[in-house]
Design a protein around this motif. Sequence first.
Motif, PDB file in Angstrom:
ATOM      1  N   TYR A  71       0.759  -1.105  -0.134  1.00  0.00           N
ATOM      2  CA  TYR A  71       0.094  -0.042   0.009  1.00  0.00           C
ATOM      3  C   TYR A  71       0.828   1.433  -0.052  1.00  0.00           C
ATOM      4  CZ  TYR A  71      -4.259  -2.588   1.317  1.00  0.00           C
ATOM      5  OH  TYR A  71      -4.994  -3.630   1.379  1.00  0.00           O
ATOM      6  N   GLN A 113       0.635   5.342   1.401  1.00  0.00           N
ATOM      7  CA  GLN A 113      -0.200   6.156   1.944  1.00  0.00           C
ATOM      8  C   GLN A 113       0.249   7.472   2.012  1.00  0.00           C
ATOM      9  OE1 GLN A 113      -0.589   5.358   6.076  1.00  0.00           O
ATOM     10  NE2 GLN A 113      -2.690   6.392   6.161  1.00  0.00           N
ATOM     11  N   LYS A 154      -4.369  10.806   4.193  1.00  0.00           N
ATOM     12  CA  LYS A 154      -5.081   9.932   3.321  1.00  0.00           C
ATOM     13  C   LYS A 154      -5.184   8.619   3.984  1.00  0.00           C
ATOM     14  CE  LYS A 154      -5.285  12.819  -0.642  1.00  0.00           C
ATOM     15  NZ  LYS A 154      -5.051  12.723  -2.095  1.00  0.00           N
ATOM     16  N   GLY A 155      -6.054   7.842   3.452  1.00  0.00           N
ATOM     17  CA  GLY A 155      -5.822   6.303   3.810  1.00  0.00           C
ATOM     18  C   GLY A 155      -5.175   5.572   2.699  1.00  0.00           C
ATOM     19  N   PRO A 156      -4.574   4.335   3.281  1.00  0.00           N
ATOM     20  CA  PRO A 156      -3.814   3.555   2.108  1.00  0.00           C
ATOM     21  C   PRO A 156      -4.319   3.283   0.770  1.00  0.00           C
ATOM     22  CG  PRO A 156      -3.808   2.684   4.465  1.00  0.00           C
ATOM     23  CD  PRO A 156      -4.778   3.870   4.425  1.00  0.00           C
ATOM     24  N   PHE A 188      -4.301   0.833  -2.688  1.00  0.00           N
ATOM     25  CA  PHE A 188      -3.755  -0.527  -2.806  1.00  0.00           C
ATOM     26  C   PHE A 188      -2.870  -0.196  -4.103  1.00  0.00           C
ATOM     27  CE2 PHE A 188      -3.623  -4.852  -4.121  1.00  0.00           C
ATOM     28  CZ  PHE A 188      -3.686  -4.968  -5.567  1.00  0.00           C
TER      29      PHE A 188
END
Lengths: 112, 112
Positions: B36, B38, B42-44, B46
């Motif tokens: 991932y 990041q 923010k969110g990780p 893919f």
Amino acid sequence: DGGITQSPKYLFRKEGQNVTLSCEQNLNHDAMYWYRQDPGQGLRLIYYSQIVNDFQKGDIAEGYSVSREKKESFPLTVTSAQKNPTAFYLCAGAGGIRQPQHFGDGTRLSIL
Amino acid sequence: GESVGLHLPTLSVQEGDNSIINCAYSNSASDYFIWYKQESGKGPQFIIDIRSNMDKRQGQRVTVLLNKTVKHLSLQIAATQPGDSAVYFCAGMNTGFQKLVFGTGTRLLVSP
């Protein structure tokens, strides 16, 4: 736009208060997850759900609760029993157990 | 239990260079791995995944290598760009378990 939507982006909790973080998805994912992220650490699993009306504790479930009444929604409640709730909370969804988890943009919780 | 870790907390590269981010895991029963990215706040996101029946998998400008003998995987980013600057996490899952275990992350800094 499809994806995982978390709200609010920032949240403040007072002493003794429960707060609920929202996580909604329109990806038709069966599995949903809640993680906590602290500075300098990896993500730690709080709760997960593989199907509606069912969920399991993760590694750090104490002080947290969840529900999964609808496939699209997996709210997390941070209760007053969680003594160190300040963190970045991340929700994820996946089409199955060995499928990539896709994350929302998180909720940052702080204590007033 | 499982532990997943990254070798370096920070990796600095020049724009245009190739980057290699490493990750080690402890449990030989791990059979599914995800990388991932990041960005701050923010969110990780893919990047790529690999199952244990593969040694290598390629995506757009990225390659993941899995060495099961020494329980090591790496993420190679070709022609690194400033937009690649972020924290990179590897995560692993064991056969029979239903949760990902995340490493602590490597911060990639790309200078022009």
